[in-house]
Enzyme design. Structure first.
Site, mmCIF file in Angstrom:
data_model
loop_
_atom_site.group_PDB
_atom_site.id
_atom_site.type_symbol
_atom_site.label_atom_id
_atom_site.label_comp_id
_atom_site.label_asym_id
_atom_site.label_seq_id
_atom_site.Cartn_x
_atom_site.Cartn_y
_atom_site.Cartn_z
ATOM 1 N N ARG A 100 -25.386 -4.030 7.139
ATOM 2 C CA ARG A 100 -24.664 -5.386 6.559
ATOM 3 C C ARG A 100 -25.085 -6.389 7.793
ATOM 4 O O ARG A 100 -24.895 -7.656 7.817
ATOM 5 C CB ARG A 100 -23.244 -5.688 6.600
ATOM 6 C CG ARG A 100 -22.679 -4.768 5.306
ATOM 7 C CD ARG A 100 -21.423 -4.066 5.229
ATOM 8 N NE ARG A 100 -20.231 -5.275 5.704
ATOM 9 C CZ ARG A 100 -19.841 -5.672 4.415
ATOM 10 N NH1 ARG A 100 -20.221 -5.520 3.313
ATOM 11 N NH2 ARG A 100 -18.930 -6.823 4.310
ATOM 12 N N LYS A 123 0.852 -1.111 -0.110
ATOM 13 C CA LYS A 123 0.086 -0.005 0.022
ATOM 14 C C LYS A 123 0.864 1.311 -0.019
ATOM 15 O O LYS A 123 1.786 1.295 0.634
ATOM 16 C CB LYS A 123 -1.080 0.281 1.126
ATOM 17 C CG LYS A 123 -1.945 -0.954 1.224
ATOM 18 C CD LYS A 123 -2.993 -0.876 2.416
ATOM 19 C CE LYS A 123 -3.930 0.216 2.100
ATOM 20 N NZ LYS A 123 -4.914 0.141 3.451
ATOM 21 N N GLU A 139 -18.793 -7.184 10.076
ATOM 22 C CA GLU A 139 -19.907 -6.626 11.071
ATOM 23 C C GLU A 139 -20.777 -7.385 11.709
ATOM 24 O O GLU A 139 -21.186 -7.157 12.944
ATOM 25 C CB GLU A 139 -20.677 -5.462 10.218
ATOM 26 C CG GLU A 139 -19.871 -4.205 9.800
ATOM 27 C CD GLU A 139 -19.110 -4.357 8.443
ATOM 28 O OE1 GLU A 139 -18.281 -3.497 8.142
ATOM 29 O OE2 GLU A 139 -19.149 -5.559 7.956
#
Length: 636
Positions: A394, A281, A366
């Site tokens: 979700r 990243k 979640e």
């Protein structure tokens, strides 16, 4: 070398470039992304990490026909630059400009709209199935990060894909691991062997031969067991193999030639394939490489130094929540902090630092986060699950079934409630009041300012059942925080301004807009009562009915969809109370998905500002009624 990027009109133009030119193009793309994101804000580190991978994908596949699906989609900037959107790229995430996520309405190269995690493999499998049902011939590729692989949905899809054995490719963009050269070389060698047609043919011929000799079937089983044991010792990715995927890699995701070679091999394999790509990243931009978390999603910054532009102002609601939770946890050892891969985004980083043993980051999961909280609450603790409003969608079943049905004391800290701005329709938190209000046992409150947020957090944790505390993205109003926090009586609103002509019934951050509108209306001879509802559920029946019956004209104001929201709750209250003579105007988000743009622009578009509220009142019959009242007074 002259600019190559400006000559890339479509991905097909990449086919004319050699490896040296592709590497040069990669550096140009990084410069373009850094320049634009430094001005507009956006997801910087994820996109810098997939430059070479994206070039390789477009070199191997033809996305005008092949389906390329980006999981989450915040890493699709390179893809946008290569698919004809260079000229519009400076408008990235700006109102009326291109989206920061894949959007089929923007381009035929965007196969599927994404914004939430762990959905790409399911979508890819769906496309592979319908491709085969239609008898068509194209490749389907899902690009998913290792973070998204923490979501259970990804493994549900892989389990199904491995069972069906459909041709599809999953590219695992792994930006957390490093590559050991010996493992990478060995794995690359085994990948080449396993995808060689001669190897597959040889295996089949040996199998047939063994089956024909006495006890050959036993020898074959022994050979299979020996082969599998050896693979477990030397081949990474056996989890994926057991799920039915052919595993290829890992490969250095910044080596364009190697990635192209592996993707070309993947195209030749029958059945589902997982290509393991290692990336970094922030690659190519030192500040992002050194702090990828900080530059994951970032506001405007100085590209020369990496210094993020600071905006002076009060602390954000997120920060106030995080620090208040620490304060409460110092006094109550039952409090536990839970997040789904968003410690800094939710403000739980403060809690994690202070109470590492009482802090749990579950990854992008979640559903698990909420049921985990339910289990903790069932054993006497007071878990606080801090999750963005858009991501709480979700975990709806877990909220309803695992927490509320058992009436467990879980606090849902719902960050980013309302319009969030530049990330657009996948991230606006404008549905929560509607989808949560119908759940029994659940209390829902929303503060008018940051000080009230602190009192509400204490109220929620002290309550013996489930409570949602919903607050917006952005800075508070600059209100000082009380040192001593008190619980707010459940279901009790407050009158913050008295008036006689119209009742402005507001919740959350709309209360301040209502107050400002009331002052403006007063200058025009219309006096408004403003009530801070505090609670979307339960409503303060007594107070609301008292003022509504007296004033007769009510305007409800919420930063939520109108369907089933706070205003609907007020209408239901009036219907249950047989009040038919009260005129109600509801202000909120209509039945549509809200596009990206700044919060200020979007609120103005939907009239959720002081000016918008003032205009609604002035254009209603409140003005007419006021004139009639004045004439009657004059006559007397």
């Amino acid at each position: 070398m002259n600019s190559l990027l400006k000559n890339i009109i479509s991905p097909k133009d990449l086919k004319n470039l050699n490896m040296k030119q592709l590497q040069y193009l990669a550096s140009e793309i990084r410069e373009a992304i850094i320049k634009t994101v430094s001005e507009t804000g956006g997801h910087l580190a994820p996109n810098l990490g997939v430059v070479e991978l994206t070039l390789a994908l477009h070199w191997v596949f033809d996305t005008s026909q092949d389906r390329l699906i980006w999981d989450v989609g915040h890493q699709s900037y390179v893809h946008k630059l290569l698919t004809g959107r260079l000229a519009q790229f400076p408008t990235l995430r700006q109102y009326g400009g291109i989206s920061g996520f894949p959007k089929p309405m923007e381009s035929i190269h965007d196969a599927f709209a994404t914004g939430h995690s762990s959905t790409s493999i399911s979508a890819a499998l769906g496309m592979a199935l319908t491709r085969d049902l239609k008898g068509e011939n194209y490749s389907v590729v899902a690009v998913i990060g290792d973070g998204s692989m923490t979501g259970g949905m990804a493994f549900e899809a892989m389990n199904h894909a491995g069972h069906l054995r459909k041709n599809m490719i999953v590219v695992l963009n792994d930006n957390e691991m490093s590559i050991a050269p010996n493992v990478g070389a060995l794995s690359g060698y085994l990948s080449r062997i396993r995808t060689d047609p001669k190897y597959s043919k040889g295996k089949d011929e040996i199998s047939d031969l063994l089956q024909k000799i006495p006890h050959g079937s036993k020898l074959l089983k022994l050979a299979d067991r020996l082969k599998d044991s050896l693979k477990y010792l030397v081949v990474p990715g056996m989890l994926f193999e057991e799920l039915g995927f052919t595993y290829l890699g890992p490969v250095d995701g910044h080596d364009i030639k190697s990635v192209i070679t592996l993707l070309q091999q993947a195209k030749t394999v029958s059945g589902p394939v997982l290509v393991h790509v290692i990336t970094r990243k922030g690659k190519g931009y030192q500040p992002a490489e050194e702090n990828p978390d900080r530059f994951h999603g970032v506001g405007p910054f100085d590209p020369e130094t990496g210094t993020i532009n600071k905006v002076d102002g009060p602390p954000s609601y997120t920060e106030v929540f995080g620090k208040t939770l620490v304060k409460l946890a110092q006094e109550d050892e039952r409090i536990i902090g839970i997040t789904a891969a968003m410690p800094s985004g939710t403000g739980l980083n403060f809690f994690a630092k202070e109470f590492p043993n009482r802090y749990f980051d579950v990854g992008i999961a979640e559903q698990h986060a909420i049921t985990l909280a339910a289990g903790m609450a069932a054993t006497g603790y007071r878990p606080v699950a801090a999750i963005y409003s858009t991501f709480m969608q979700r975990a709806y079943d877990q909220v309803l079934h695992d927490v509320c049905m058992q009436n467990l004391p879980v606090t849902f800290a719902l960050d980013r409630g309302g319009l969030v701005g530049d990330d657009g329709p996948t991230h606006h938190g404008v549905f929560d009041l509607s989808f949560l209000r119908n759940v029994p046992n659940l209390i829902i409150m929303s503060p008018k300012d940051e000080n009230e947020l602190c009192h509400m957090l204490k109220t929620a944790i002290d309550n013996d059942g489930p409570v949602v505390v919903r607050y917006p993205r952005g800075n508070g109003l600059g209100i000082s925080i009380d040192k001593d926090l008190q619980t707010i009586p459940i279901g009790k609103a407050e009158v913050v301004r008295e008036g006689t002509d119209v009742l402005l019934l507001a919740i959350g951050n709309m209360v301040q807009e209502a107050l400002t509108a009331a002052e403006s209306l007063s200058d025009q001879g219309i006096e408004a009562t403003v009530i801070n509802a505090r609670y979307a559920k339960p409503l303060d029946h007594e107070l609301i009915l008292k003022y509504a019956q007296r004033i007769k004209h009510v305007v409800t104001i919420e930063e939520n969809v109108l369907a089933g929201g706070f205003g609907s709750a007020v209408l239901e209250l009036f219907e249950l109370s047989n009040l038919t003579d009260i005129k109600v105007k509801r202000m909120g988000i209509p039945d549509e998905f809200v596009e990206h743009g700044t919060q200020e622009i979007l609120r103005a578009n939907y009239g959720l500002t002081a000016e918008g509220i003032t205009n609604v009142v002035r254009n209603s019959d409140v003005q007419t009624m006021k004139i009639r009242s004045l004439k009657a007074i004059i006559k007397r």
